[in-house]
Design a protein around this motif. Structure first.
Motif, PDB file in Angstrom:
ATOM      1  N   ARG A 145      43.869  -5.039 -13.097  1.00 39.02           N
ATOM      2  CA  ARG A 145      42.314  -4.744 -13.882  1.00 39.02           C
ATOM      3  C   ARG A 145      41.810  -3.377 -13.086  1.00 39.02           C
ATOM      4  N   ALA A 146      41.887  -3.795 -11.881  1.00 37.52           N
ATOM      5  CA  ALA A 146      41.442  -3.183 -10.743  1.00 37.52           C
ATOM      6  C   ALA A 146      41.630  -1.403 -11.454  1.00 37.52           C
ATOM      7  N   LEU A 147      43.370  -1.034 -11.932  1.00 39.88           N
ATOM      8  CA  LEU A 147      43.527  -0.274 -11.998  1.00 39.88           C
ATOM      9  C   LEU A 147      43.472   0.145 -13.175  1.00 39.88           C
ATOM     10  N   ALA A 148      43.099  -0.859 -13.997  1.00 39.74           N
ATOM     11  CA  ALA A 148      42.477  -0.266 -15.502  1.00 39.74           C
ATOM     12  C   ALA A 148      41.065   0.337 -15.393  1.00 39.74           C
ATOM     13  N   TYR A 149      40.339  -0.622 -15.173  1.00 45.42           N
ATOM     14  CA  TYR A 149      38.844  -0.154 -15.046  1.00 45.42           C
ATOM     15  C   TYR A 149      39.195   1.526 -13.909  1.00 45.42           C
ATOM     16  N   GLU A 150      39.139   1.198 -13.052  1.00 40.86           N
ATOM     17  CA  GLU A 150      39.579   3.081 -11.927  1.00 40.86           C
ATOM     18  C   GLU A 150      40.299   4.152 -13.473  1.00 40.86           C
ATOM     19  N   LEU A 151      40.835   4.108 -14.661  1.00 38.74           N
ATOM     20  CA  LEU A 151      41.618   4.668 -15.044  1.00 38.74           C
ATOM     21  C   LEU A 151      40.346   5.371 -16.183  1.00 38.74           C
ATOM     22  N   ALA A 152      39.388   4.074 -16.552  1.00 41.85           N
ATOM     23  CA  ALA A 152      38.478   4.057 -17.575  1.00 41.85           C
ATOM     24  C   ALA A 152      36.964   4.951 -16.599  1.00 41.85           C
ATOM     25  N   ALA A 153      36.795   4.364 -16.128  1.00 38.49           N
ATOM     26  CA  ALA A 153      36.296   5.025 -15.529  1.00 38.49           C
ATOM     27  C   ALA A 153      36.279   6.946 -14.717  1.00 38.49           C
ATOM     28  N   GLN A 154      37.225   7.202 -14.540  1.00 40.03           N
ATOM     29  CA  GLN A 154      37.921   8.666 -13.958  1.00 40.03           C
ATOM     30  C   GLN A 154      37.718   9.080 -15.490  1.00 40.03           C
ATOM     31  N   MET A 155      38.524   8.750 -16.135  1.00 40.49           N
ATOM     32  CA  MET A 155      38.220   8.968 -18.072  1.00 40.49           C
ATOM     33  C   MET A 155      37.265   9.187 -18.315  1.00 40.49           C
ATOM     34  N   THR A 156      36.066   8.351 -18.464  1.00 44.33           N
ATOM     35  CA  THR A 156      34.849   9.007 -18.740  1.00 44.33           C
ATOM     36  C   THR A 156      34.145   9.959 -17.706  1.00 44.33           C
ATOM     37  N   ALA A 157      34.835   9.947 -16.664  1.00 44.20           N
ATOM     38  CA  ALA A 157      33.290  11.349 -15.826  1.00 44.20           C
ATOM     39  C   ALA A 157      34.498  12.472 -16.504  1.00 44.20           C
ATOM     40  N   GLY A 158      35.640  12.360 -16.253  1.00 45.59           N
ATOM     41  CA  GLY A 158      35.784  13.783 -16.424  1.00 45.59           C
ATOM     42  C   GLY A 158      35.923  14.009 -18.125  1.00 45.59           C
ATOM     43  N   THR A 159      35.579  13.374 -18.778  1.00 45.06           N
ATOM     44  CA  THR A 159      35.439  13.700 -20.353  1.00 45.06           C
ATOM     45  C   THR A 159      33.805  14.638 -20.331  1.00 45.06           C
ATOM     46  N   GLY A 160      33.192  14.015 -20.032  1.00 42.63           N
ATOM     47  CA  GLY A 160      31.729  14.732 -19.708  1.00 42.63           C
ATOM     48  C   GLY A 160      31.809  15.160 -18.797  1.00 42.63           C
ATOM     49  N   GLY A 173      15.087   9.666 -22.854  1.00 46.33           N
ATOM     50  CA  GLY A 173      15.680   8.524 -21.757  1.00 46.33           C
ATOM     51  C   GLY A 173      16.651   7.770 -21.891  1.00 46.33           C
ATOM     52  N   THR A 174      15.619   7.589 -23.351  1.00 47.70           N
ATOM     53  CA  THR A 174      16.983   6.163 -24.141  1.00 47.70           C
ATOM     54  C   THR A 174      18.789   6.871 -23.591  1.00 47.70           C
ATOM     55  N   ILE A 175      18.913   7.480 -24.572  1.00 43.70           N
ATOM     56  CA  ILE A 175      20.347   8.383 -23.887  1.00 43.70           C
ATOM     57  C   ILE A 175      20.482   8.332 -22.524  1.00 43.70           C
ATOM     58  N   SER A 176      20.515   8.908 -22.134  1.00 43.42           N
ATOM     59  CA  SER A 176      20.471   8.904 -20.293  1.00 43.42           C
ATOM     60  C   SER A 176      20.181   7.952 -19.627  1.00 43.42           C
ATOM     61  N   GLY A 177      19.641   7.046 -19.810  1.00 46.63           N
ATOM     62  CA  GLY A 177      18.781   6.127 -19.387  1.00 46.63           C
ATOM     63  C   GLY A 177      19.881   4.996 -19.537  1.00 46.63           C
ATOM     64  N   CYS A 178      19.529   4.319 -20.954  1.00 47.42           N
ATOM     65  CA  CYS A 178      20.294   3.089 -21.349  1.00 47.42           C
ATOM     66  C   CYS A 178      21.762   3.335 -22.001  1.00 47.42           C
ATOM     67  N   GLY A 179      22.254   4.409 -21.880  1.00 49.37           N
ATOM     68  CA  GLY A 179      23.458   5.276 -22.020  1.00 49.37           C
ATOM     69  C   GLY A 179      24.845   4.237 -20.990  1.00 49.37           C
ATOM     70  N   PRO A 180      24.276   4.762 -19.681  1.00 50.92           N
ATOM     71  CA  PRO A 180      25.153   3.532 -18.581  1.00 50.92           C
ATOM     72  C   PRO A 180      25.573   2.418 -18.720  1.00 50.92           C
ATOM     73  N   ALA A 181      24.293   1.944 -19.801  1.00 54.85           N
ATOM     74  CA  ALA A 181      25.332   0.821 -19.840  1.00 54.85           C
ATOM     75  C   ALA A 181      25.994   0.483 -21.134  1.00 54.85           C
ATOM     76  N   PHE A 182      25.870   1.315 -22.225  1.00 62.36           N
ATOM     77  CA  PHE A 182      26.985   1.555 -22.742  1.00 62.36           C
ATOM     78  C   PHE A 182      27.949   1.783 -22.562  1.00 62.36           C
ATOM     79  N   VAL A 183      28.200   2.603 -22.123  1.00 66.98           N
ATOM     80  CA  VAL A 183      29.293   3.001 -21.014  1.00 66.98           C
ATOM     81  C   VAL A 183      29.994   2.380 -20.186  1.00 66.98           C
ATOM     82  N   SER A 184      30.003   2.122 -19.568  1.00 68.54           N
ATOM     83  CA  SER A 184      30.039   1.442 -19.204  1.00 68.54           C
ATOM     84  C   SER A 184      30.696  -0.548 -19.870  1.00 68.54           C
ATOM     85  N   MET A 185      29.813  -0.547 -21.157  1.00 66.60           N
ATOM     86  CA  MET A 185      30.976  -1.815 -21.977  1.00 66.60           C
ATOM     87  C   MET A 185      32.334  -1.283 -21.912  1.00 66.60           C
TER      88      MET A 185
END
Length: 278
Positions: free
Chosen positions: A213-228, A185-197
């Motif tokens: 900034r909006a583009l930077a966040y968009e790229l970071a988010a899609q990169m994270t989702a795609g990598t997972g 639960g720590t990995i899956s439940g707290c992990g989103p906070a760590f990944v968001s940081m």
């Protein structure tokens, strides 16, 4: 209409999923995220989802925004549902369950209250009640969550098939031994906070070097989702994926070396360790 709905008989063939009614006792952030995912993925129509909460005004707003059915109380919600989700704060669970134990004995009961495993519910529910404790995470809202399920439960095979049919479209459903629920639960439940940081830090670095900034966040988010997604699809060790991006003498390995000097790995391990010893 508070007419009591006939229960799903244990052992009967699983009904058409679209005919199942789903009740949430408590409608906070986690329950809202689950409902959002179910609606987004069209698992259930809104008019088959019943919800209740302590504050009727807030409930009306939140239920109205989603088109789900607000109920007067836990009794009405349980009566109208085939599968009942207990989604209140853990300390409230005994008081919420006590008046509706007879109704819950005829239902599939799923807890999302953190820290209350199967054994904690046994003295609260009537003998023979089919129930399971789970730990979902908030990305279920977009159909990309995790639903950790305690391996010790009293659901029938048909109940479990129904559970998976409902929740696998919005999450990775995994059974976990009771002693491992905390760390999983720590990995899956707290992990989103760590990944968001981490994504926020990548965004800040992008802004520092001129990106909007909006583009930077968009790229970071899609990169994270795609990598997972890539890791889940290939089953590769994360180190293999990291190595595939690190060309000899290239730019990525320079960044990896800087992260190693900064103690990224040990910081993440220390964060998880701190939670486990809280």
């Amino acid at each position: 209409n508070r007419a009591r709905k006939p229960p799903l008989p244990a052992g009967d063939p699983m009904p058409n999923i679209s005919s199942v009614t789903h009740g949430f006792i408590g409608f906070g952030n986690m329950a809202g995220a689950i409902v959002d995912g179910l609606l987004l993925k069209q698992v259930l129509p809104a008019d088959r989802i019943f919800v209740c909460a302590k504050d009727p005004d807030k409930l009306a707003i939140k239920a109205g925004a989603r088109g789900v059915i607000p109920c007067a109380d836990a009794r009405e919600t349980a009566e109208r549902a085939d599968l009942v989700v207990i989604a209140v704060k853990p300390y409230l669970v005994p008081d919420v369950i006590a008046p509706i134990r007879e109704i819950l004995r005829e239902k599939i009961v799923v807890s999302v209250a953190a820290g209350l495993p199967f054994a904690a519910y046994e003295p609260l529910l009537l003998p023979g009640t089919r129930h399971m404790s789970t730990l979902p995470n908030t990305p279920v809202a977009v159909g990309e969550g995790v639903f950790l399920c305690e391996k010790r439960h009293s659901l029938t095979d048909e109940d479990m098939a129904l559970f998976e049919a409902l929740f696998s479209p919005i999450s990775l459903v995994r059974l976990v031994e009771t002693p491992h629920l905390g760390i999983a639960g720590t990995i899956s439940g707290c992990g989103p906070a760590f990944v968001s940081m981490f994504m926020e830090a990548l965004g800040d670095a992008g802004v520092q070097h001129g990106l909007p900034r909006a583009l930077a966040y968009e790229l970071a988010a899609q990169m994270t989702a795609g990598t997972g997604r890539l890791l889940l699809r290939t089953g590769d060790h994360p180190g293999v994926m990291k190595d595939a991006v690190c060309s000899p003498g290239g730019t990525t390995i320079v960044g990896v070396a800087a992260l190693e000097r900064g103690g990224l790995r040990s910081a993440v391990i220390d964060a998880v360790d701190a939670i486990q010893h809280k």
